[in-house]
Design a protein around this motif. Structure first.
Motif, short mmCIF file in Angstrom:
data_model
loop_
_atom_site.label_atom_id
_atom_site.label_comp_id
_atom_site.label_asym_id
_atom_site.label_seq_id
_atom_site.Cartn_x
_atom_site.Cartn_y
_atom_site.Cartn_z
N LYS A 54 0.83 -1.20 0.00
CA LYS A 54 0.00 0.00 0.00
C LYS A 54 0.87 1.25 0.00
O LYS A 54 0.64 2.19 -0.78
CB LYS A 54 -0.92 0.00 1.23
CG LYS A 54 -1.76 1.26 1.40
CD LYS A 54 -2.65 1.13 2.64
CE LYS A 54 -3.53 2.37 2.82
NZ LYS A 54 -2.74 3.56 3.22
N GLY A 57 2.49 1.82 -3.30
CA GLY A 57 1.60 1.97 -4.45
C GLY A 57 1.83 0.89 -5.50
O GLY A 57 1.51 1.07 -6.68
N GLU A 60 -1.36 -0.52 -7.30
CA GLU A 60 -1.94 0.52 -8.15
C GLU A 60 -1.19 0.60 -9.48
O GLU A 60 -1.78 0.70 -10.55
CB GLU A 60 -1.89 1.88 -7.43
CG GLU A 60 -2.92 2.05 -6.33
CD GLU A 60 -2.46 1.50 -4.98
OE1 GLU A 60 -3.10 1.80 -3.97
OE2 GLU A 60 -1.44 0.76 -4.95
N LYS A 61 0.15 0.55 -9.40
CA LYS A 61 0.96 0.65 -10.61
C LYS A 61 0.77 -0.56 -11.52
O LYS A 61 0.65 -0.43 -12.74
CB LYS A 61 2.43 0.78 -10.23
CG LYS A 61 2.77 2.06 -9.49
CD LYS A 61 4.19 2.01 -8.92
CE LYS A 61 4.46 3.20 -8.01
NZ LYS A 61 5.77 3.08 -7.32
#
Length: 328
Positions: A54, A57, A60-61
């Motif tokens: 988290k 990231g 997300e990437k």
């Protein structure tokens, strides 16, 4: 508080907690549908690997090219986290203690096992103050013990007492959260406390305590990652990415203990030395779940049922299990 949990009250509290998180998270999910998948991940303070992912990231990437959007939701403990999965408020769960899926399964939750961490039996323990006259588990008879209900330490306490020839009814259980348990322990309001890392490492470094017993030879303490079954069925690609990154992150933590502890310190609000001690007792060896390896889950379920803490018997292997080898 009563020594025994009323199963109906557990289920009622789980449903209430799950409904609350569902109400808070379902709306953003619906709004995001037009722009791609919304992936809602629940975690706890002890969720080391997903905390790192988290903060970096990473997911997300990796998932952005598919249009996925991730939201993170923190929970104080694992039971309401899994109920939120069950009622549609979350899609994925960070690691929870081995006892938690058992309670969720007994409540009829449709959850899929994504992964497990290899045993970390020393990462939870029964402790007493250093000046306590209690020297053995057998001496806990008629003593007041702080424990978090339905957590891995709850099973550790029952199993350890049984090994010493005692019943759970031979002690007075004070069902408390980790924070409240520590406060009661340090104020001498309880005779012993059963807790897990990083709470265990924290009290060991800041208070004079003695370990009466840990999980070795009694409770393996395998933590599990889960997904809502409907999400698992329709998003195998996401599960593959999460599984792979959990494995890589677990390996990084074990290879770089000081760097990992320093990274987590500001995120957890703990000093790096405490985190390094806690991490030294966790395997962080993420692996696929196999039905034949759920033997301890069955022992946990049978133990809680016999103690009147589960509403019905369950077959711990009668669950949905995601297998990475079958993907792609």
């Amino acid at each position: 508080m009563s020594k025994h949990t009323q199963p109906s009250s557990i289920r009622r509290r789980l449903l209430q907690a799950g409904a609350a998180i569902a109400a808070a998270t379902l709306a953003p999910a619906v709004q995001a549908q037009g722009n791609g998948r919304a992936i809602r991940i629940g975690y706890q303070k002890s969720s080391t690997l997903l905390t790192i992912l988290k903060a970096n990231g990473t997911l997300e990437k990796l998932l952005a090219p598919s249009g996925a959007r991730i939201s993170w939701h923190e929970f104080a403990n694992g039971l309401p986290l899994l109920e939120a999965l069950n009622v549609g408020g979350l899609d994925l769960s960070a690691d929870v203690a081995d006892t938690v899926p058992v309670f969720a399964q007994a409540a009829g939750a449709r959850l899929t096992y994504l992964a497990q961490e290899a045993p970390s039996p020393a990462a939870q323990a029964i402790i007493v103050r250093a000046d306590s006259p209690i020297r053995s588990v057998a001496e806990l008879k008629r003593k007041k013990i702080a424990v978090t209900k339905a957590a891995g330490v709850h099973y550790l306490l029952i199993a350890t007492l049984e090994k010493a020839g005692l019943k759970f009814s031979d002690i007075e259980a004070a069902y408390l959260s980790p924070a409240d348990g520590r406060a009661a322990f340090e104020r001498n309001n309880v005779d012993a406390w059963v807790t897990w890392d990083p709470f265990l490492a924290g009290v060991q470094r800041q208070t004079q305590v003695r370990v009466l017993a840990d999980g070795r030879g009694v409770a393996d303490y395998q933590r599990y990652y889960l997904a809502a079954t409907q999400f698992a069925e329709t998003n195998p690609d996401v599960l593959r990415v999460v599984f792979d990154e959990l494995q890589k992150t677990g390996q990084w933590v074990k290879r770089n203990p000081k760097e990992a502890a320093s990274f987590l310190a500001p995120l957890w609000g703990l000093d790096a030395a405490t985190i390094e001690l806690a991490n030294s007792r966790r395997s962080y060896d993420v692996r696929a779940v196999k039905p034949e390896a759920l033997g301890e889950q069955q022992r946990i379920a049978d133990t809680f049922f016999s103690a009147g803490l589960l509403p019905k018997k369950i077959d711990a292997a009668s669950v949905a299990i995601w297998q990475p080898a079958r993907q792609g």
